[in-house]
Design an enzyme around this catalytic site. Structure first.
Site, PDB file in Angstrom:
ATOM      1  N   GLU A 177      25.626  -2.803  -4.442  1.00 39.82           N
ATOM      2  CA  GLU A 177      24.814  -1.593  -4.368  1.00 39.82           C
ATOM      3  C   GLU A 177      23.736  -1.787  -3.299  1.00 39.82           C
ATOM      4  OE1 GLU A 177      24.418   0.340  -8.000  1.00 39.82           O
ATOM      5  OE2 GLU A 177      22.705   1.581  -7.418  1.00 39.82           O
ATOM      6  N   ARG A 178      23.719  -0.862  -2.349  1.00 44.17           N
ATOM      7  CA  ARG A 178      22.687  -0.797  -1.294  1.00 44.17           C
ATOM      8  C   ARG A 178      22.795  -1.837  -0.196  1.00 44.17           C
ATOM      9  NH1 ARG A 178      22.210   4.182  -2.189  1.00 44.17           N
ATOM     10  NH2 ARG A 178      21.346   4.752  -4.185  1.00 44.17           N
ATOM     11  N   ASN A 219      22.466  -2.400 -12.564  1.00 46.67           N
ATOM     12  CA  ASN A 219      23.334  -1.393 -13.188  1.00 46.67           C
ATOM     13  C   ASN A 219      24.538  -2.187 -13.696  1.00 46.67           C
ATOM     14  OD1 ASN A 219      21.667   0.733 -12.525  1.00 46.67           O
ATOM     15  ND2 ASN A 219      22.655   1.080 -10.559  1.00 46.67           N
ATOM     16  N   LYS A 296      17.807  -3.557 -16.925  1.00 44.29           N
ATOM     17  CA  LYS A 296      17.392  -2.213 -16.519  1.00 44.29           C
ATOM     18  C   LYS A 296      17.778  -1.308 -17.687  1.00 44.29           C
ATOM     19  CE  LYS A 296      18.541   1.366 -13.085  1.00 44.29           C
ATOM     20  NZ  LYS A 296      19.182   1.641 -11.785  1.00 44.29           N
ATOM     21  N   GLU A 300      17.536   5.722 -14.938  1.00 47.53           N
ATOM     22  CA  GLU A 300      18.627   6.294 -14.148  1.00 47.53           C
ATOM     23  C   GLU A 300      19.935   6.334 -14.947  1.00 47.53           C
ATOM     24  OE1 GLU A 300      18.434   3.994 -10.416  1.00 47.53           O
ATOM     25  OE2 GLU A 300      17.179   5.632  -9.643  1.00 47.53           O
ATOM     26  N   ARG A 333      12.860  -4.661 -16.599  1.00 50.38           N
ATOM     27  CA  ARG A 333      12.420  -3.878 -15.428  1.00 50.38           C
ATOM     28  C   ARG A 333      11.598  -2.648 -15.833  1.00 50.38           C
ATOM     29  NH1 ARG A 333      16.069  -1.818 -11.784  1.00 50.38           N
ATOM     30  NH2 ARG A 333      15.098  -2.462  -9.860  1.00 50.38           N
ATOM     31  N   ARG A 354       6.613  11.254 -10.126  1.00 52.38           N
ATOM     32  CA  ARG A 354       7.345  10.020 -10.440  1.00 52.38           C
ATOM     33  C   ARG A 354       6.500   8.758 -10.233  1.00 52.38           C
ATOM     34  NH1 ARG A 354      13.164   9.019  -7.590  1.00 52.38           N
ATOM     35  NH2 ARG A 354      13.109   6.754  -7.475  1.00 52.38           N
ATOM     36  N   LYS A 378       8.598  -2.941  -9.551  1.00 49.72           N
ATOM     37  CA  LYS A 378       8.849  -2.807  -8.113  1.00 49.72           C
ATOM     38  C   LYS A 378       7.533  -2.868  -7.354  1.00 49.72           C
ATOM     39  CE  LYS A 378      13.221  -0.359  -8.002  1.00 49.72           C
ATOM     40  NZ  LYS A 378      14.055   0.664  -7.383  1.00 49.72           N
ATOM     41  N   ASP A 383       9.752   4.272  -5.122  1.00 45.70           N
ATOM     42  CA  ASP A 383      10.989   3.506  -4.987  1.00 45.70           C
ATOM     43  C   ASP A 383      11.138   2.873  -3.613  1.00 45.70           C
ATOM     44  OD1 ASP A 383      13.404   2.390  -5.302  1.00 45.70           O
ATOM     45  OD2 ASP A 383      14.578   4.228  -5.355  1.00 45.70           O
ATOM     46  N   GLU A 405       8.653  -7.140  -7.665  1.00 43.42           N
ATOM     47  CA  GLU A 405      10.022  -7.021  -7.125  1.00 43.42           C
ATOM     48  C   GLU A 405       9.997  -6.367  -5.738  1.00 43.42           C
ATOM     49  OE1 GLU A 405      13.246  -5.409  -9.750  1.00 43.42           O
ATOM     50  OE2 GLU A 405      13.690  -4.075  -8.088  1.00 43.42           O
ATOM     51  N   GLU A 411      18.011  -0.726   1.848  1.00 43.45           N
ATOM     52  CA  GLU A 411      18.434   0.581   1.345  1.00 43.45           C
ATOM     53  C   GLU A 411      17.761   1.732   2.094  1.00 43.45           C
ATOM     54  OE1 GLU A 411      17.625   1.081  -2.809  1.00 43.45           O
ATOM     55  OE2 GLU A 411      18.182   3.190  -2.810  1.00 43.45           O
TER      56      GLU A 411
HETATM   57  O1  GCW Z   1      16.245   2.602  -5.516  1.00 45.34           O
HETATM   58  C1  GCW Z   1      17.066   2.888  -6.564  1.00 45.34           C
HETATM   59  C2  GCW Z   1      18.425   2.715  -5.988  1.00 45.34           C
HETATM   60  C3  GCW Z   1      19.470   2.407  -7.023  1.00 45.34           C
HETATM   61  C4  GCW Z   1      18.994   1.225  -7.847  1.00 45.34           C
HETATM   62  C5  GCW Z   1      17.665   1.566  -8.491  1.00 45.34           C
HETATM   63  C6  GCW Z   1      17.075   0.408  -9.262  1.00 45.34           C
HETATM   64  C7  GCW Z   1      20.345  -0.484  -8.848  1.00 45.34           C
HETATM   65  O2  GCW Z   1      18.745   3.861  -5.253  1.00 45.34           O
HETATM   66  O3  GCW Z   1      20.666   2.121  -6.354  1.00 45.34           O
HETATM   67  O4  GCW Z   1      19.946   0.859  -8.816  1.00 45.34           O
HETATM   68  O5  GCW Z   1      16.738   1.911  -7.495  1.00 45.34           O
HETATM   69  O6  GCW Z   1      16.248  -0.288  -8.702  1.00 45.34           O
HETATM   70  O7  GCW Z   1      17.440   0.206 -10.395  1.00 45.34           O
END
Ligand code: GCW
Length: 732
Positions: A177-178, A219, A296, A300, A333, A354, A378, A383, A405, A411
């Site tokens: 992913e990413r 995920n 996580k 999402e 997380r 958000r 994060k 994000d 993090e 990304e």
């Molecule tokens: O930034 C978003 C991303 C998702 C990611 C999510 C996360 C792994 O677009 O792809 O999922 O954050 O950090 O959980």
């Protein structure tokens, strides 16, 4: 023999370099696989002689990390001198270098000293390993052995890396992913199958002092905990342990249902609690030093305690208590948003932003998590946007262990096409003063447990590693991992020092300054044309690569009269007010708010006057053009390095930069058109207007197609560059 590096663009061939391949002129080709652990032959006779003296080695201490340290020393000295290392008895006389484990030093710390012979001492096997890499780095940077005197220990106790690798390739997100530069390095069909990459990756991590690795996507799929995975996880843990790296995995909160067949994953249900205990016990029976889980949850669309009306604390407790008897850590997380928070937030405006969500989800839980829970936050609140300010939550939970993090996976920073080195941004985040209460302390101190009563936590980063021969897809993305590791060890290092170190280790002293200055400027250039003044989220919603400002009006707060998000306490969502008062005041005032996050905190009219007298809209237009010009400059600078760097790595970067120019132009043209269309304010310099679409700037109706065409072209070029890197054949 003639080699032509041709870069294909939509309008045909727009940049071609004819390069004479001549062995006298070019250093031998390199694929980038060795990254910064190249250990190239030393030609200077005096230096050679000094290095020769380091071939006679003695060592007190044993254990896997000590053996790895000796292994690395042997590999490096052979590289530098072409000669083998001679191992002497521990107490033998005449050793040129002595490796010592010295319990009086900090556990992971080291001391390197030359007093006739070189001594590399570590507080433990791990400390010795880190000391060995540090000594080798010094040698590679050209330090005389006799001049070596350094003592160091890591600032933050847990220094992790999180892969977002999928066990099975995802049709949209791919193998990782990413990360788009390649696929996962892990052979998920059989992790026990030996692969030298695992060892070499572990070496890279150890060389940076990283001591934990989570190998799969947050995920997560439940299969990671399938008993059939255990031998593979054990094999990986065995490999990484030798280099001081503890293995962790991400788990799916619903595993008791999906894997265990229980009717519920409610964290308070005794059957669920028992299932986790049993699963974790089995894991530790195979891997006694297993690091722990990353989770996580309720984020999402992921399952979590919220599905059962339980809090994050209750959800984490069930897992933490299964891990605790074994010394495992639970990284929980805090990246959650999207729930209706109106009950907890002071007003509707706050609930609708958000940026506020994680804070209002977690602040009230401070002090309630178990001792082995680390809340993984994060670095920024919405994000990972390009210049997002550090997450305010770090100042709000002094009684909770916190992990910071970062994201190396590019990304939002141009993926494997753009050069955007985040070293300067990360250093700012780490050194941002935010500790609550008297005495203060910066983010790095908070997560290190060195600020006031803060507890020791961790630093982590989403990895950019893939199976490209050069590990990252874009060779210079290696600078991101390098910077992350070096800053995680010592957050006070100047980013410019880190980029120079990296450049020198990668390309030698000659081109180092030029390469480093390019890295230093790259992040701001990328921000100028993709995320000006902290606007953020101007990209399309799936891959986050191409521009799509039209789809992001609401997120970026873009209206006919102005743009940006009002996050002040007085009139906006109040996120600015979550910072300690000094920062809150600075962010809340447009005259003091740092320009790189001006539109993150303020909704301003298009004609707002900037400090330099320009209107905001003009500054936006100019920034887009300047950013692209900067990238053009990068390519010209790189062209000037032709002949100083081996052709393979030189051409790879040159081709990436050519592609970056094209994509940067795409960003510039689309953003400028969008800003013009929305504001109605023309560019003072008349560089574009709505009647004369450039090849990239289509009106809205044609936009999707323009992006599709562009992406198809990028994919073709990606494939060609990738193929070239993999098999070494030239592009014709
Ligand atoms: O930034 C978003 C991303 C998702 C990611 C999510 C996360 C792994 O677009 O792809 O999922 O954050 O950090 O959980």
């Amino acid at each position: 023999m003639e080699h032509t590096g041709v870069v294909e663009t939509g309008s045909g061939t727009h940049s071609a370099v004819s390069v004479e391949m001549c062995s006298e002129k070019f250093p031998p080709d390199e694929s980038g696989y060795e990254a910064w652990l190249r250990y190239p032959p030393v030609k200077d006779p005096e230096r050679r002689a000094a290095l020769d003296s380091l071939r006679r080695v003695s060592c007190t201490g044993d254990g896997p990390c000590v053996f790895s340290a000796l292994d690395e020393w042997e590999r490096a000295i052979r590289g530098f001198t072409g000669q083998a290392v001679e191992f002497l008895q521990a107490d033998a006389r005449g050793a040129g270098v002595r490796f010592v484990v010295d319990g009086s030093l900090p556990d992971e710390g080291y001391r390197i000293l030359h007093d006739g012979a070189l001594t590399v001492a570590g507080g433990s096997g791990r400390g010795l390993l880190y000391g060995t890499f540090a000594a080798l780095r010094e040698l590679a940077l050209g330090t005389e052995p006799a001049a070596m005197a350094v003592a160091s220990a890591p600032h933050i106790p847990q220094r992790m890396l999180n892969h977002w690798d999928n066990l099975v390739e995802d049709p949209v997100m791919g193998s990782i992913e990413r990360v788009r530069g390649g696929k996962t390095i892990f052979d998920w069909t059989d992790l026990t199958r030996p692969n030298p990459r695992y060892r070499d990756y572990a070496r890279m991590l150890a060389s940076l002092g990283l001591n934990g690795l989570c190998i799969n996507n947050v995920n997560a799929t439940p299969e990671i905990l399938d008993p059939a995975m255990l031998p593979g996880l054990k094999a990986l843990a065995d490999t990484f342990r030798k280099w001081g790296v503890r293995l962790c995995v991400s788990i799916d909160f619903a595993s008791p249902v999906t894997l265990g067949g229980l009717p519920t994953a409610d964290p308070l249900d005794p059957r669920v609690i028992a299932w986790w205990v049993e699963t974790v016990d089995d894991l530790y029976a195979a891997i006694p030093d297993f690091g722990g889980f990353v989770v996580k949850a309720d984020s999402e669309g992921r399952p979590g305690p919220g599905d059962y009306g339980r809090s994050h604390m209750e959800g984490s407790r069930c897992l933490a208590r299964a891990l605790a008897p074994h010394g495992g850590t639970l990284f929980w997380r805090a990246f959650v948003y999207g729930r209706d928070l109106s009950e907890r937030t002071p007003n509707e405006r706050a609930a609708g932003d958000r940026a506020n969500h994680a804070s209002y989800e977690f602040m009230h839980l401070d002090g309630q998590f178990d001792d082995n829970v680390v809340l993984q936050v994060k670095c920024s609140a919405t994000d990972f946007q390009v210049w997002e300010p550090p997450h305010a939550l770090f100042g709000k939970m002094p009684r909770t262990r916190l992990a910071l993090e970062f994201q190396l996976a590019p990304e939002y920073t141009g993926q494997d096409i753009h050069l955007a080195w985040p070293g300067p941004y990360w250093a700012r985040v780490l050194n941002f003063g935010m500790a609550p209460g008297a005495g203060g302390g910066c983010l790095a101190d908070i997560v290190a447990g060195r600020a006031g009563s803060c507890l020791p936590g961790a630093v982590t980063a989403v990895a950019n590693t893939c199976n490209a021969r050069n590990w990252f897809g874009h060779l210079l993305s290696g600078a991101d991992l390098y910077a992350y590791g070096r800053l995680a060890w010592n957050p006070t290092l100047a980013p410019a020092e880190v980029s120079r170190e990296y450049a020198r280790l990668l390309f030698g002293a000659g081109p180092a300054e030029t390469v480093a200055s390019l890295l230093d400027r790259s992040y701001d250039a990328y921000a100028q044309y993709s995320s000006p003044f902290g606007l953020g989220f101007l990209c399309e919603a799936v891959h986050h690569f191409d521009p799509d400002p039209w789809d992001n009006r609401a997120t970026a707060g873009i209206t006919g009269s102005g743009l940006g998000r009002d996050r002040t306490a007085a009139t906006g969502s109040g996120y600015a007010g979550l910072y300690p008062s000094g920062h809150a005041a600075v962010f809340a005032d447009t005259s003091t708010c740092p320009p790189e996050c001006l539109l993150y905190f303020h909704h301003l009219p298009w004609t707002h006057r900037m400090h330099d007298g320009r209107t905001l809209i003009q500054a936006l237009y100019d920034g887009c053009f300047e950013g692209v010009e900067a990238v053009r400059g990068f390519r010209e600078t790189w062209r000037g390095l032709h002949g100083c760097i081996d052709l393979e790595r030189w051409a790879h970067v040159y081709e990436k930069l050519a592609l970056q120019i094209e994509h940067a132009e795409c960003w510039r043209d689309l953003l400028c058109r969008f800003f013009l269309e929305t504001s109605g304010v023309p560019d003072d310099h008349g560089r574009f207007d709505l009647r004369s679409p450039s090849p990239h700037a289509r009106v809205r109706s044609g936009f999707k197609q323009a992006v599709e065409d562009y992406r198809a072209r990028v994919e073709r070029l990606r494939a060609r560059i990738g193929a070239r890197t993999a098999d070494g054949s030239a592009i014709s």
